[in-house]
Design a protein around this motif. Structure first.
Motif, short mmCIF file in Angstrom:
data_model
loop_
_atom_site.label_atom_id
_atom_site.label_comp_id
_atom_site.label_asym_id
_atom_site.label_seq_id
_atom_site.Cartn_x
_atom_site.Cartn_y
_atom_site.Cartn_z
N SER A 1 -76.29 -31.49 9.36
CA SER A 1 -77.03 -32.19 8.28
C SER A 1 -76.25 -32.12 6.98
O SER A 1 -76.14 -33.11 6.25
CB SER A 1 -78.40 -31.55 8.08
N MET A 2 -75.73 -30.94 6.67
CA MET A 2 -74.99 -30.79 5.41
C MET A 2 -73.74 -31.67 5.41
O MET A 2 -73.39 -32.28 4.41
CB MET A 2 -74.59 -29.33 5.18
N ARG B 1 -78.66 -33.60 -4.10
CA ARG B 1 -77.90 -34.63 -4.79
C ARG B 1 -77.77 -35.90 -3.94
O ARG B 1 -78.00 -37.00 -4.43
CB ARG B 1 -76.51 -34.10 -5.11
N GLU B 2 -77.46 -35.70 -2.68
CA GLU B 2 -77.18 -36.86 -1.83
C GLU B 2 -78.45 -37.47 -1.25
O GLU B 2 -78.57 -38.69 -1.17
CB GLU B 2 -76.22 -36.46 -0.70
N SER B 3 -79.40 -36.61 -0.85
CA SER B 3 -80.60 -37.15 -0.21
C SER B 3 -81.46 -37.93 -1.18
O SER B 3 -82.02 -38.96 -0.83
CB SER B 3 -81.45 -36.01 0.36
N LEU C 1 -87.87 -39.80 6.67
CA LEU C 1 -88.58 -38.58 7.07
C LEU C 1 -87.60 -37.51 7.56
O LEU C 1 -87.69 -36.34 7.20
CB LEU C 1 -89.59 -38.89 8.18
N ASP C 2 -86.63 -37.94 8.36
CA ASP C 2 -85.68 -36.98 8.91
C ASP C 2 -84.79 -36.38 7.82
O ASP C 2 -84.59 -35.17 7.76
CB ASP C 2 -84.80 -37.68 9.97
N VAL C 3 -84.30 -37.26 6.95
CA VAL C 3 -83.43 -36.78 5.87
C VAL C 3 -84.22 -35.81 4.98
O VAL C 3 -83.73 -34.74 4.60
CB VAL C 3 -82.90 -37.97 5.04
N ALA C 4 -85.46 -36.18 4.66
CA ALA C 4 -86.28 -35.33 3.79
C ALA C 4 -86.48 -33.96 4.42
O ALA C 4 -86.33 -32.92 3.77
CB ALA C 4 -87.62 -36.00 3.53
N MET D 1 -75.85 -44.05 7.25
CA MET D 1 -75.79 -44.59 5.88
C MET D 1 -75.36 -46.05 5.95
O MET D 1 -74.22 -46.37 6.30
CB MET D 1 -74.78 -43.77 5.07
N THR D 2 -76.29 -46.93 5.62
CA THR D 2 -75.97 -48.36 5.65
C THR D 2 -75.99 -48.97 4.26
O THR D 2 -75.65 -50.13 4.09
CB THR D 2 -76.98 -49.11 6.54
#
Lengths: 537, 418
Positions: A85-86, B348-350, B375-378, A123-124
């Motif tokens: 994820s990171m 920062r990115e999310s 939802l997944d990113v969060a 990422m689109t």
């Protein structure tokens, strides 16, 4: 000394060790960007997360110190998923510059993506665009889009150089590294930010686009720029000789040595290698008769030198050695002087202007081996002349043979006219060195080309008495030889019996000097290792 | 009618002056506090069940107890008057209408933790509250209520007002301290915690304006009285900043036992224009959104938590049936993307990524997979950062979509914003 278990392996680490370093001790790699052992803990990249028993969520390993009985896991499914994820977060706004980015091959975004990422991009949307190719100073260029905002460079300028040129400006995903108004990144150690940047955001203006890193070879060495003797790596381009404008030395990088330079070198040292591939390099012995200089072979140059030495009385010979020479060079020179009975020997040539110095790495003495020369007893013998005395004697025509090693005497503190008069006063001037040294080599009757420190191996003794090895990175140009070898050949040709005159490797010379000079007693060439060894007080 | 504590002087003309404050019994807690041992003050605050009213709801007396004992090093009291949480505007009124209560509370709290310097970090945009508080501080100095040997007690205490430069993150406890120190307002990595190493590297207690203003009342009227006003989890009353589609929005003081329904319908006149309630945010923009069937909860620490939300700063944002939840999410996502300090990678990115996705949905270019990606990113970013900013942002991201998913799907399918 807390004992903890990492991935089932028990390790004992010093008090205060963080979990990244503790994991390293246990043979486990915890990926990280913002953590650097020389800098304060930032905890920003969030990549170094590990699982700790009894702690509900993964924690950053950089900010947690090893504690007695702690049980740490660096490879659980949860840890791997967190890292993935990171990595995704790190890369969503990173440009796809890999084909043109000069960090290719040394980029931890690439390396960690392959090791820990390997996801399909989700990422689109349009990425955030930031300034590209912004010069920050004479040596460093910034590509803000590639920056992952680990803040290593900012912390370096705040905490190591205390110059504070850099900051992170704006907020959120608009954040970017930049210079504070009115500042440029031109402190004496600015190049180190390039080394500590884990991605391709800060690149070297000198090196970028010259040669790809995977074509480079590496040799461990010691900087010859001052008496500190910073440990370095010499990166050479031998496989793509048409790249880098034909220069063989592509760059110098600091090599960690906890006792000398830690992770750093100064810019003067980092960029002070251009002379190695300069056109002024001497590659062939030269013989000069009148205004005419002719390239000759060693087969002619050596006998001529030997003959001159034989026909000149010892008190009419002067050796002006150089603290740029290695311990091995100086030791063979000393043996040669002893065998010849020459007592006019010195290495101390005062510079015209005092060298700059600071309280970090840079030393005023711009030679790597002044201490070695002192310890090896390079100095006038009983009734002998020092450097200034030799020049005076030459002016007074009492010194017939002056053998100058490396020195450009026009850069010395002495008046040029006096130097000129001395060179004209001696019947024979021999110059031995790597590069043309102005009027000295121009007026020498015999010019002997020697190998640069990256073209041979040997040792320097730094100002603190640390003996350090440098290793061969390149072959010398043309027919240049290491100084000690030239001197050995001379000694052998003169028929002297000392073993150093038949030595084939610098190791033999070093071991010979170590068995003779008390300060070096007990040392062996191989025993010095990569970190060096300190002479006896 | 509920007894007013914090707002008891709000209706008075010149309530911000020392004269008026004293007329109303102000500065009577101070001599009492000077007569108490510092530890006894802390104990009284603990017994009062006073929780931090800025958002985190940490027990105040317990926090004071974290200051290392026995150290003679300076320690600081810092008042968080940044109040940047969208939907929250109570501290502003407290500082405008009753600034001396804050000063009195600070002196008492400072005595409890043996601090001789207090800072009020006040939001830069709060020009009027700052001006009024500044005037009150000057009055207090002139009257010997601040400075050396306050009221002959032998206790010295100074207050420094520090105006912020406008960043939401500077209301986060350690971001505030960085900003106070003159640095970029980046939250600090913990440990060490501020009580050990806070402002300028010294032990520091950071409390919210409202929290500290409760202290004189607790000292004057006793812990039992204050605790008795509240619930098991939290004592006292608090101010609810109610905004949005209610008939009478504004700051409402109520015991923490009040329900969200009572707050909306009894205290604020219900939904404006006779419309239906669609959703309500109970504790400032970072709290998860609640649906109309979730509003029968007490507005203490536990109530919103039982529905997966939080009381936070008690900024109640009421949305009627006309509100587009996807648009509301886009607005809140834009805020968090703009205000993320940029220090930690996931935040920062999310925040930026989620804002882009939410904006694209509003623009009619949403993709079916966007909702699950958000939802997944969060969820992936939650709990991975230095401070609570991102965890706060996750509250709306997840709850808006999970509770109103069909509205988002309709918008994505139709490709147009209604």
């Amino acid at each position: 000394m807390p004992k903890l278990t990492i991935n089932g392996k028990e390790v004992e680490v010093p008090e205060g060790t963080n979990l990244i370093e503790a994991a390293k001790a246990a043979g486990a790699e915890v990926p990280h960007y913002c953590y650097h052992p020389a800098l304060s803990i930032a905890g920003q990249c969030r990549l170094c997360m590990v699982d700790i028993d009894k702690v509900p969520r993964p924690q950053i390993a950089c900010n947690i110190q090893a504690a007695e009985g702690m049980v740490v896991h660096t490879e659980t499914e949860r840890v791997k998923e967190t890292r993935r994820s990171m990595m995704e977060f790190h890369l969503i706004n990173h440009p796809l510059d890999c084909p043109v980015c000069d960090q290719a091959g040394e980029c931890f975004l690439q390396i960690y993506y392959m090791k820990h990422g390997l996801y399909d991009s989700r990422m689109t949307d349009e990425k955030v665009h930031k300034p590209k190719a912004v010069p920050l100073g004479p040596h460093v260029i910034l590509d803000a889009e590639r920056c992952i905002l680990c803040s290593r460079c900012v912390r370096y300028c705040d905490e190591v150089t205390h110059t504070g040129e850099l900051g992170i400006f704006h907020r959120g995903d608009q954040s970017e590294i930049g210079l504070f108004p009115g500042k440029t990144l031109e402190n004496k150690y600015s190049g180190n930010v390039i080394d500590i940047c884990p991605v391709g955001a800060l690149t070297d203006r000198d090196f970028r686009f010259q040669v790809r890193v995977w074509y480079l070879d590496t040799a461990k060495s010691v900087c010859n720029g001052c008496a500190r003797g910073c440990n370095i790596e010499v990166h050479t381009n031998k496989h793509r000789t048409h790249h880098n404008e034909g220069r063989r030395v592509a760059r110098l990088k600091p090599r960690f040595n906890a006792d000398v330079n830690k992770w750093w070198i100064c810019d003067a040292g980092r960029y002070g290698f251009k002379w190695i591939d300069d056109k002024s390099r001497l590659a062939q012995p030269l013989h000069r008769a009148g205004a005419q200089a002719t390239e000759v072979s060693w087969d002619r140059a050596l006998p001529e030198l030997v003959t001159t030495l034989q026909r000149t009385r010892p008190e009419e010979i002067g050796f002006l050695a150089s603290p740029q020479m290695s311990n091995e060079d100086l030791w063979v020179l000393r043996r040669l002087a002893e065998q010849l009975g020459v007592r006019n020997i010195d290495f101390r040539v005062p510079p015209r202007a005092p060298g700059d110095e600071d309280n970090f790495l840079i030393r005023a003495d711009k030679n790597p081996n002044s201490r070695g020369a002192e310890l090896l007893g390079i100095g006038p013998g009983q009734g002998g002349l020092d450097a200034a005395g030799m020049l005076r004697a030459a002016r007074e025509k009492q010194l017939k043979l002056l053998w100058v090693f490396h020195h450009d005497l026009w850069a010395a503190a002495w008046p040029e006219a006096e130097v000129l008069e001395a060179l004209e006063g001696a019947e024979t001037v021999v110059f031995q060195g790597t590069s043309s040294a102005g009027e000295v080599s121009a007026r020498a009757h015999l010019v002997l080309p020697s190998a640069a420190y990256v073209e041979c191996e040997g040792t320097f003794t730094n100002f603190e008495g640390r003996v350090q090895r440098f290793r061969t990175a390149l072959t010398p140009p043309g027919e240049a030889w290491p100084d000690w070898m030239i001197l050995s050949f001379v000694g052998k040709a003169l028929g002297f019996q000392d073993p150093v005159f038949v030595a084939e490797r610098s190791e033999q010379v070093f071991n010979a000097l170590a068995s003779t000079v008390p300060a070096f007693a007990g040392m062996t060439y191989r025993g010095i290792g990569d970190a060096g060894a300190t002479v006896k007080a | 009618m509920t007894e007013k504590i914090f707002t008891r002087n709000f209706h008075l003309a010149d309530s911000h002056t020392l004269t008026r404050y004293r007329e109303q019994g102000g500065y009577t807690a101070l001599p009492k506090a000077f007569g108490m041992e510092p530890a006894a003050i802390t104990e009284e605050v603990k017994k009062a069940n006073l929780r931090g009213l800025g958002g985190a709801a940490f027990p105040t007396g317990v926090k004071w107890g974290f200051i290392p004992k026995g150290s003679t090093a300076p320690r600081y009291l810092v008042i968080n008057a940044d109040e940047g949480e969208p939907g929250t505007f109570k501290d502003r009124f407290l500082m405008e209408r009753d600034p001396h209560a804050l000063i009195e509370g600070m002196v008492i709290a400072a005595r409890a933790i043996d601090s001789h310097t207090g800072f009020v970090y006040i939001r830069g945009e709060y020009v009027k509250p700052w001006r009024i508080l500044d005037g009150a501080v000057k009055e207090a100095y002139a009257a010997g209520l601040l400075g050396k040997n306050i009221q002959g007690s032998g206790f010295d205490f100074d207050i420094v007002l520090h105006r912020g430069a406008g960043a939401y993150i500077c209301g986060e406890e350690t971001g505030l301290l960085s900003s106070l120190e003159g640095k970029k307002g980046w939250p600090k990595i913990k440990p060490p915690f501020p009580a050990i190493k806070g402002a300028f590297g010294r032990p520091t207690i950071v409390n919210n304006v409202e929290t500290i203003m409760a202290v004189p009342h607790i000292i004057n009227r006793g812990a039992a009285w204050f605790a008795g006003l509240g619930t098991k989890s939290q004592g006292g009353t608090r101010l609810y900043s109610v905004s949005g589609h209610v008939v009478t929005p504004g700051v409402v003081e109520a015991p923490v036992s009040i329900t969200l329904r009572q707050l909306i319908y009894d205290r604020c006149g219900g939904i404006r224009g006779g419309k239906k309630l669609k959703a309500v945010v109970p504790g400032g923009s970072s709290a998860a959104i609640l649906t109309p069937d979730e509003i029968d909860i007490q507005m203490d620490v536990d109530g919103p938590k039982s529905k997966g939300s939080m009381i936070g700063s008690a900024g109640v944002i009421v949305m009627d049936e006309t509100v587009s939840i996807p648009e509301a999410l886009m607005v809140v996502a834009r805020f968090y993307a703009h205000e993320s300090c940029g220090q930690c990678t996931p935040c920062r990115e999310s925040t930026g990524w989620i804002y882009k996705m939410s904006r694209r949905i509003i623009e009619g270019k949403g993709r079916k997979e966007d909702l699950d990606t958000i939802l997944d990113v969060a969820k992936r970013g939650a709990g991975t950062t230095i401070c609570a900013f991102y965890d706060g942002a996750v509250g709306p991201y997840i709850s808006y979509i999970e509770k109103f998913r069909s509205e988002f799907e309709d918008l994505i399918l139709s490709g147009a914003h209604a």
